[in-house]
Design a protein around this motif. Sequence first.
Motif, PDB file in Angstrom:
ATOM      1  N   VAL C 198       5.682 -25.228  25.660  1.00  0.00           N
ATOM      2  CA  VAL C 198       4.392 -24.659  25.213  1.00  0.00           C
ATOM      3  C   VAL C 198       4.881 -23.415  24.099  1.00  0.00           C
ATOM      4  N   LEU C 199       5.286 -22.563  24.969  1.00  0.00           N
ATOM      5  CA  LEU C 199       6.042 -21.367  23.842  1.00  0.00           C
ATOM      6  C   LEU C 199       7.169 -21.686  23.187  1.00  0.00           C
ATOM      7  N   ASP C 200       6.923 -20.670  21.734  1.00  0.00           N
ATOM      8  CA  ASP C 200       8.475 -20.931  21.760  1.00  0.00           C
ATOM      9  C   ASP C 200       9.654 -19.762  22.054  1.00  0.00           C
ATOM     10  N   PHE C 201       8.442 -18.573  22.815  1.00  0.00           N
ATOM     11  CA  PHE C 201       9.634 -17.264  22.949  1.00  0.00           C
ATOM     12  C   PHE C 201       8.734 -16.589  23.382  1.00  0.00           C
ATOM     13  N   SER C 202       9.352 -15.613  24.633  1.00  0.00           N
ATOM     14  CA  SER C 202       8.768 -14.973  25.687  1.00  0.00           C
ATOM     15  C   SER C 202       9.499 -13.415  25.462  1.00  0.00           C
ATOM     16  N   PHE C 203       8.584 -12.438  26.541  1.00  0.00           N
ATOM     17  CA  PHE C 203       9.853 -11.693  26.797  1.00  0.00           C
ATOM     18  C   PHE C 203      10.364 -11.800  28.267  1.00  0.00           C
ATOM     19  N   ILE C 204      11.648 -11.609  29.125  1.00  0.00           N
ATOM     20  CA  ILE C 204      12.187 -11.853  29.789  1.00  0.00           C
ATOM     21  C   ILE C 204      12.757 -10.524  29.900  1.00  0.00           C
ATOM     22  N   ASN C 205      12.088 -10.186  31.634  1.00  0.00           N
ATOM     23  CA  ASN C 205      12.955  -9.414  32.217  1.00  0.00           C
ATOM     24  C   ASN C 205      14.393  -9.720  33.005  1.00  0.00           C
ATOM     25  N   VAL C 206      14.475  -8.652  33.646  1.00  0.00           N
ATOM     26  CA  VAL C 206      16.256  -8.436  34.158  1.00  0.00           C
ATOM     27  C   VAL C 206      15.436  -9.712  35.296  1.00  0.00           C
ATOM     28  N   GLY C 207      14.549  -9.611  36.627  1.00  0.00           N
ATOM     29  CA  GLY C 207      14.237  -9.969  37.165  1.00  0.00           C
ATOM     30  C   GLY C 207      14.013 -11.815  36.714  1.00  0.00           C
ATOM     31  N   ASN C 208      13.695 -11.958  36.081  1.00  0.00           N
ATOM     32  CA  ASN C 208      13.100 -13.354  35.617  1.00  0.00           C
ATOM     33  C   ASN C 208      14.936 -14.123  35.142  1.00  0.00           C
ATOM     34  N   TYR C 209      15.478 -13.374  34.274  1.00  0.00           N
ATOM     35  CA  TYR C 209      17.090 -13.586  34.056  1.00  0.00           C
ATOM     36  C   TYR C 209      17.609 -13.951  35.283  1.00  0.00           C
ATOM     37  N   ILE C 210      17.937 -12.989  36.284  1.00  0.00           N
ATOM     38  CA  ILE C 210      18.540 -13.216  36.993  1.00  0.00           C
ATOM     39  C   ILE C 210      18.723 -14.513  38.224  1.00  0.00           C
ATOM     40  N   GLN C 211      17.119 -14.953  38.057  1.00  0.00           N
ATOM     41  CA  GLN C 211      16.581 -16.052  38.817  1.00  0.00           C
ATOM     42  C   GLN C 211      17.227 -17.391  38.185  1.00  0.00           C
ATOM     43  N   ASP C 212      17.230 -16.988  37.171  1.00  0.00           N
ATOM     44  CA  ASP C 212      17.506 -18.408  36.359  1.00  0.00           C
ATOM     45  C   ASP C 212      18.610 -18.421  35.330  1.00  0.00           C
ATOM     46  N   LYS C 213      20.136 -17.718  35.330  1.00  0.00           N
ATOM     47  CA  LYS C 213      20.283 -17.629  34.157  1.00  0.00           C
ATOM     48  C   LYS C 213      20.559 -18.600  33.168  1.00  0.00           C
ATOM     49  N   SER C 214      20.576 -19.819  33.666  1.00  0.00           N
ATOM     50  CA  SER C 214      21.081 -21.211  32.804  1.00  0.00           C
ATOM     51  C   SER C 214      19.766 -20.956  31.811  1.00  0.00           C
ATOM     52  N   ALA C 215      18.453 -20.756  32.408  1.00  0.00           N
ATOM     53  CA  ALA C 215      17.721 -21.503  31.511  1.00  0.00           C
ATOM     54  C   ALA C 215      16.707 -20.731  30.491  1.00  0.00           C
ATOM     55  N   PHE C 216      17.799 -19.795  30.409  1.00  0.00           N
ATOM     56  CA  PHE C 216      17.222 -18.878  28.975  1.00  0.00           C
ATOM     57  C   PHE C 216      19.097 -19.063  27.805  1.00  0.00           C
ATOM     58  N   ASN C 217      18.296 -19.076  26.739  1.00  0.00           N
ATOM     59  CA  ASN C 217      18.191 -18.083  25.642  1.00  0.00           C
ATOM     60  C   ASN C 217      17.967 -16.866  25.734  1.00  0.00           C
ATOM     61  N   ILE C 218      18.967 -15.853  25.673  1.00  0.00           N
ATOM     62  CA  ILE C 218      18.632 -14.307  25.363  1.00  0.00           C
ATOM     63  C   ILE C 218      19.068 -14.178  24.100  1.00  0.00           C
ATOM     64  N   MET C 219      17.980 -13.504  23.311  1.00  0.00           N
ATOM     65  CA  MET C 219      18.353 -13.329  22.113  1.00  0.00           C
ATOM     66  C   MET C 219      18.152 -12.407  21.767  1.00  0.00           C
ATOM     67  N   LEU C 220      18.043 -11.437  22.230  1.00  0.00           N
ATOM     68  CA  LEU C 220      17.665  -9.871  21.779  1.00  0.00           C
ATOM     69  C   LEU C 220      17.076  -9.049  22.932  1.00  0.00           C
ATOM     70  N   VAL C 221      18.351  -8.140  23.451  1.00  0.00           N
ATOM     71  CA  VAL C 221      17.852  -6.961  24.487  1.00  0.00           C
ATOM     72  C   VAL C 221      17.101  -6.024  23.977  1.00  0.00           C
ATOM     73  N   LEU C 222      15.771  -5.874  24.266  1.00  0.00           N
ATOM     74  CA  LEU C 222      15.450  -4.529  23.985  1.00  0.00           C
ATOM     75  C   LEU C 222      15.226  -3.588  24.324  1.00  0.00           C
ATOM     76  N   SER C 223      16.480  -2.148  23.783  1.00  0.00           N
ATOM     77  CA  SER C 223      17.470  -1.839  24.026  1.00  0.00           C
ATOM     78  C   SER C 223      18.399  -1.599  24.074  1.00  0.00           C
ATOM     79  N   GLU C 224      18.580  -0.404  23.191  1.00  0.00           N
ATOM     80  CA  GLU C 224      20.115  -0.249  22.631  1.00  0.00           C
ATOM     81  C   GLU C 224      21.270   0.225  23.968  1.00  0.00           C
ATOM     82  N   LEU C 225      20.391   0.807  25.151  1.00  0.00           N
ATOM     83  CA  LEU C 225      21.485   1.865  25.628  1.00  0.00           C
ATOM     84  C   LEU C 225      22.349   0.617  26.627  1.00  0.00           C
ATOM     85  N   PRO C 226      23.534   1.035  26.549  1.00  0.00           N
ATOM     86  CA  PRO C 226      24.512  -0.162  27.059  1.00  0.00           C
ATOM     87  C   PRO C 226      24.611  -0.722  28.191  1.00  0.00           C
ATOM     88  N   GLY C 227      23.685  -0.453  29.508  1.00  0.00           N
ATOM     89  CA  GLY C 227      24.034  -1.037  30.992  1.00  0.00           C
ATOM     90  C   GLY C 227      23.159  -1.831  30.497  1.00  0.00           C
TER      91      GLY C 227
END
Lengths: 160, 502, 333
Positions: C198-227
């Motif tokens: 239904v949506l084309d893209f969305s903001f993903i927080n680390v918590g969402n990502y850790i829960q289901d890594k294979s479900a997302f194509n992380i296109m851009l991390v919104l921070s320049e910090l290496p961590g």
Amino acid sequence: MTSKTLTLLVAAFFAIIVVIVFQQIHTSMHEQGIASGGPYDNAAAYPRAIAIIISGLVLLQVLMELVSGSRERIPLSPASLKRAVGLLVVFAIYLGCLGWLGYHLTTSPMVFAVMYICGARQIGKMLVAALAMSFGFAFVFERFLNVVLPGGVFNLNIPW
Amino acid sequence: MLFESLVAGFQLFLTPMAIGLTFVGILIGLLVGAMPGLGPLMGIILLLPVAIGLPPLAAMGFLIAIFVGGSCGGSISAILLRIPGTPLAAATLFDGYPMAQKGRAADAIGIAISASAIGGLIGGVVLIVASPLLAKFASGFAPPEYAMLAITGLFAIAIISGGSLVKGLISGCFGLLLATIGTDEFSTGYRFTFDSHHMLNGFHIVAVVVGLFAISEMVHQIAGNGLLKKPDINVERPGFGSLFKTLRHWVNLLRSSGIGVFFGALPGAGGVISSFTSYAIAKAAAKPEERYGEGAEGGIVATESANNATVGGTLVPSLALGIPGDASSAMLLGALLILGFVPGPILFEQQPEFVGGIFLVYMASNIFLLIAGILATPFFVYVLRIPKFYLIPVILILCSIGTFALQASVFDLMVMFGFGLVGILFRAANFPLAPIVIGIILGPILESNLRRALLISREGYWIFVDRPVSATLVAVNVLLVIGALVYAYRKRHKLFSRAEEA
Amino acid sequence: MTLKKLVKSIAATAAIVAATTSTSLAEFPERTIELIHPWGPGNAMSVSQLIAKAMGEELGVDMPVISTPGAAGTKGQKTAMSRPADGYTVFDGYVAPLVLQPILGNADWTYSDYKPLHAAVSNAFAIGGRVDETRWSNFEEMMEYGREHPGELRYSSGSRNNLPHMVIAKVLQSYGVVAQNVPYTQDGNAVKDLKSGVLDFSFINVGNYIQDKSAFNIMLVLSELPGAKASYDGAPSIADLDIDLGLSGLAPMGWTWWIIHKDTPDEVTDKLRTAMAAAMKREDVRAAIEKVGFVPLDWDHTEYDAVVGPVLDQLSAMGNALKWEEEELKKLN
């Protein structure tokens, strides 16, 4: 009091609510710029629709009761009414003073007054019950549930 | 997947706190059920402020147990006092009281409790099997489906719940309107907040329902008579033998539990309808020599197993879709949201262990119901003897501290009092209060999904009929409206009468 | 019981109450300290509970976390600051109510109106899409698609005008892409609707990502910090983009700095600061925070102005991104 009077009272209540809804849409929401536009910006369309539906339904209810003409009398003894109003007055005073005088100074008198309204007259027993209820609840809530009860201007809090 | 979530749920459940509070919840539930005028909904409302400060599963165990215990407790007072503690037990009166008059009060209570526990367990099996399936089916639901589902839930409640359709709809819409107070998440503007920071998030639902239900009930009680009277009843001690007496009616048990689960899962119907329906069916199916209405065991088995099976049924749409089946489950949903869990398919996907835990606390509370109900009945009889003038102030303190404890706010106390007055008016004019709660819970689901669907849609309202599930729900809603109109036409003389319950 | 007896027993009770209660003159803290948290329950609240528990242990009292969500966090901040300045109320000063809402004109305070205790945690966001997306495979391609189809893309930043929305709007503005934000109350629902198409893209927080890594194509991390890049397993970050967004450090991230009322007495403030600093240094606390995907922060109160000041400047500078998005959307409709 008849059932028709009560329905009219409810209708008056909803009339006030609906007026508030429209008044707010035309003043506060209009000023904020959220009373027009599409679903992203228009916060007024949905409450307006609900208010209109309520008006229609209340009108229907009132009309039907007027047409049917049934006037059911609701028996209400003066003594019952006195007790009910007394309870509301005591409770309103209690809530009003709770923040100012604090929980400990207000709760036992409230309990005592409510028992008195109920018709209890054994002063000693009532006093013990009022204190037990008030401090018993305070203990459970403050000790086990981490609630900080209102201390009032005297900062009365019991470190259990 | 089901097995895994149950195993994972065990770890959450097997804490002294979760088990202990589930047990305490049963005792409180039986207590509020037995006390005339209270009941499971009131129990959940009064104890909700306590529950939301607890670990989530312990809190849900506590509340679900109150629901389960409260759905059974009414039978105790129906049998002993001839006053059903809750409307749920009204049909239990038919055979329960005659049995008590014949000197079989202990048996009657024992059978009522056993039937409730077994009915509840059967409801639980359905809950455990059906809700994950429903959640799986609903995992593809998007905003248009949820918007339509919320409308279906509201219609169903107003239409099926009995009483005046128009009054039910008015109450439901009032709930929807209350839910709009506060910050609008789409425009980020403020609605009906009157520039007060207390109103930025609307009224707290607990403050509203405590006022609507509990305060108005206390005023109602104090206006009644016999405030100082100690009811004169004998202490009864049922035994575990009644479990076997109950199991002899196994056909009746299964049938009535089935009816209960069905009505429970249907939004709007609930314990009252299911207990009367299963009583009627049990009576029709019985042999004449069983003498229904004169103290037949089967009558109690039918009503009590049905109204407790309803609890399991109600939890199916509540957990799987986030659409409550009745006011009590609406409050459970409210509690879940406050505790940080969003009921619906996501809960099943992301926190299967918590769902498993809920299944377990539900099953455990029915087992505890059997044990506590049979062992502690003498205690409840003792409590029933406490005169009302003690009870009323206790509940008033509980309302006040509980509401204050929510966010340490005196404003919430004012809200509670204000809604107490509204509750008194509605009760007096015979407007039902339960649809208000349903409206408050369904309101945000309806509005936000409606607007979200329109934002997602690139062709306006057509999105609701473009998607197959959404289109089906639109059709169901249209049928419900037509059905209601036909019903209204046929029963127009009854529709506006003051009668609320069947 | 006679009236005299009654008065006597009331007086006796009053004396007992007076003897057992103590006034605010006693040593701080003598009762529960409340942390007002500006969001509903969720990952952020669990993290605050972790820190509050440890801090309460340092102080020897309980420290319950009171969730007071509403109005992008400003309700909680207003509630906390309307309480007496006695140190018994601490506010979980998230960037949205503390810095962002004043910039947007929704609150009338600045960060320097408060006394800081210690920095708590930060968490980085990312822009994510579906793995089976056919129209684009990375962020640059999606932006190209967006430019060709103005107003077509649907995304969610969680709620409207929050920090992720501001950062995403800034990124989209830099690429000249107009897309429709769809607000969601629960992050989980936005993620679900992203997965179901239904949506084309969305903001993903680390918590969402850790829960289901294979479900997302992380296109851009919104921070320049290496961590932050590392928490998303090395997905491209704004540091890898050709354009400069003017965002660095904490500016594009969510973070919280616990604060108290300015009029709080100094010795009370010192006690709270010492306790929170000690709590933030505890290994068990840090490990538990990191497990949720949040990053514990080490700045103490002396560094408050130096850290928060630049965030305010950077966020102020991009303040028009949200306005720009609104106006462009209106033009299209």
